[in-house]
Write an enzyme that holds these catalytic residues in place. Structure first.
Site, short mmCIF file in Angstrom:
data_model
loop_
_atom_site.label_atom_id
_atom_site.label_comp_id
_atom_site.label_asym_id
_atom_site.label_seq_id
_atom_site.Cartn_x
_atom_site.Cartn_y
_atom_site.Cartn_z
N ARG A 162 0.81 -1.23 0.00
CA ARG A 162 0.00 0.00 0.00
C ARG A 162 0.84 1.26 0.00
O ARG A 162 0.29 2.37 -0.01
CB ARG A 162 -0.92 -0.01 1.22
CG ARG A 162 -1.96 -1.10 1.22
CD ARG A 162 -2.57 -1.29 2.60
NE ARG A 162 -1.57 -1.81 3.54
CZ ARG A 162 -1.78 -1.97 4.85
NH1 ARG A 162 -2.94 -1.62 5.37
NH2 ARG A 162 -0.83 -2.46 5.62
N ASP A 284 -1.81 1.78 17.87
CA ASP A 284 -2.37 1.93 16.52
C ASP A 284 -3.87 2.23 16.60
O ASP A 284 -4.63 1.93 15.68
CB ASP A 284 -2.12 0.69 15.69
CG ASP A 284 -2.10 0.96 14.18
OD1 ASP A 284 -2.10 2.14 13.80
OD2 ASP A 284 -2.10 -0.01 13.40
#
Length: 382
Positions: A162, A284
């Site tokens: 990505r 995260d």
């Protein structure tokens, strides 16, 4: 108003034993075996039998949401200040991550300022997975110099399908600009690197500063427990003067695919004589946890800041000799990685970001953010 906390077992993050602590003007004014006050208005908190820790510094969060892998239906939602307070996080660092198209730095900045208005010491990063980086002013050095809560760039993706597949020269130029902006603004300046599961691992990190005068500590890789090989590369980076971040949010499916659990990763690092003071633990939070098989997205969950408190409690129950390393990895170490000298510590002059924890249950009972009471006896006050 002064606040006096009496009889706490203080972890600063090093163990100090039983101490009294005085809060004045949003900061820790004194830490001593006994503090007596007379005359001034003072709130007294009896912390007998409780542990007092610095507030957690969460090195990677996505407070305005993240994700989007697999389409708009997979976008994750925004996080509220209460989500962080319940987890003991008083200083979250926000980033965009994968999606800098349907989300923007302006929205992230607004969210960071909202969190600050609710009593948290929130910070942010410019950039995203992609290079060239998205910015607020058109230049990363200018962002760092003129946007007060902005402390670096990230998370820039490497070794990931990505990413924008950056070259070492592109990454080196970004780090040089961040270093310049940090030098001019008096900030540390940090490049947070999202490391995927690609074969390249930390190869790009090693190549970027080569033949340059850039310090290694500029490059701060996260998700380094993604697999055993990457973890070994990260520990070598730490031994050579860098910081590395272990992601606490994980799932059984990720473990099945080779991810190293955070306690196991930390245990291995300590036993391998890695400088523990340069290892950090982050949630995260707000980001997506996409699960890929053979290049296809087969599942997705949203990470929560609560995993940090869960990890601390798990260490208390299952691995008590790692508790000190876990506390440091949640407090002082990420503060040092970002150059936040008033965060992650319990000492005179440091910000009064403090947690009180019942060691018998592991429950978080009280949270102070800049001396302001954000949780009292388990109930939110924001």
């Amino acid at each position: 108003m002064l606040t006096l906390i009496n009889n706490a077992e203080v972890f600063a993050p090093q163990r100090l034993g039983r101490r009294d602590l005085l809060i004045a003007d949003r900061r820790v004014a004194a830490v001593a075996e006994k503090i007596s006050l007379h005359g001034d208005p003072v709130e007294v908190v009896d912390a007998a039998g409780k542990w007092l820790l610095p507030g957690f510094v969460d090195a990677l969060t996505h407070p305005c949401g993240g994700g989007g892998e697999g389409g708009f239906g997979n976008r994750t939602g925004e996080l509220d200040a209460a989500d962080f307070v319940r987890a003991g996080v008083t200083a979250p660092v926000g980033a965009l991550g994968t999606d800098s198209l349907a989300r923007s730095l302006e929205v992230l900045y607004g969210k960071v300022m909202e969190l600050r208005g609710r009593g948290l010491s929130a910070f942010m990063l410019c950039g995203s997975y992609r290079l060239p980086p998205v910015t607020l002013t058109g230049d990363v050095a200018r962002d760092l110099m003129f946007i007060e809560p902005l402390i670096g760039a990230g998370e820039i993706a490497i070794a990931d399908h990505r990413s924008s597949q950056p070259t070492a020269a592109e990454l080196r130029r970004l780090a040089a600009d961040i270093h310049l902006g940090g030098t001019l603004s008096g900030k540390r300046g940090t490049v947070l690197l999202h490391v995927g599961d690609g074969d390249g691992g930390l190869g790009l990190l090693e190549a970027a500063p080569r033949d340059s005068d850039l310090p290694r500590r500029l490059f701060y890789p996260t998700h380094v427990n993604r697999n055993g090989k990457l973890l070994e590369q990260a520990l070598d980076h730490v031994r050579r003067g860098g910081f590395a971040d272990i992601t606490v949010a994980t799932t059984p499916e990720f473990i099945e695919q080779g991810e190293v659990s955070p306690l196991r990763a930390l245990r291995h690092a300590v036993e391998a004589d890695t400088p523990a003071e340069r290892l950090t633990l982050s949630s995260d939070a707000g980001g997506s946890l996409p699960l890929y098989r053979d290049g296809n997205l087969v599942g997705l969950q949203q990470a929560s800041p609560a995993v940090l408190l869960d990890l601390f409690q798990a260490a208390m129950r299952e691995d008590p000799d790692l508790v000190d390393a876990v506390i440091a990895g949640l407090t002082r170490n990420p503060a040092d990685a970002y150059g936040l000298t008033k965060k992650g510590r319990v000492a005179p002059g440091c910000d009064a970001d403090l947690l009180l924890i019942d060691p018998a249950s592991g429950d978080l009972t009280d949270v102070f953010g800049g001396g302001r009471r954000l949780m009292r006896d388990g109930s939110l006050e924001i």
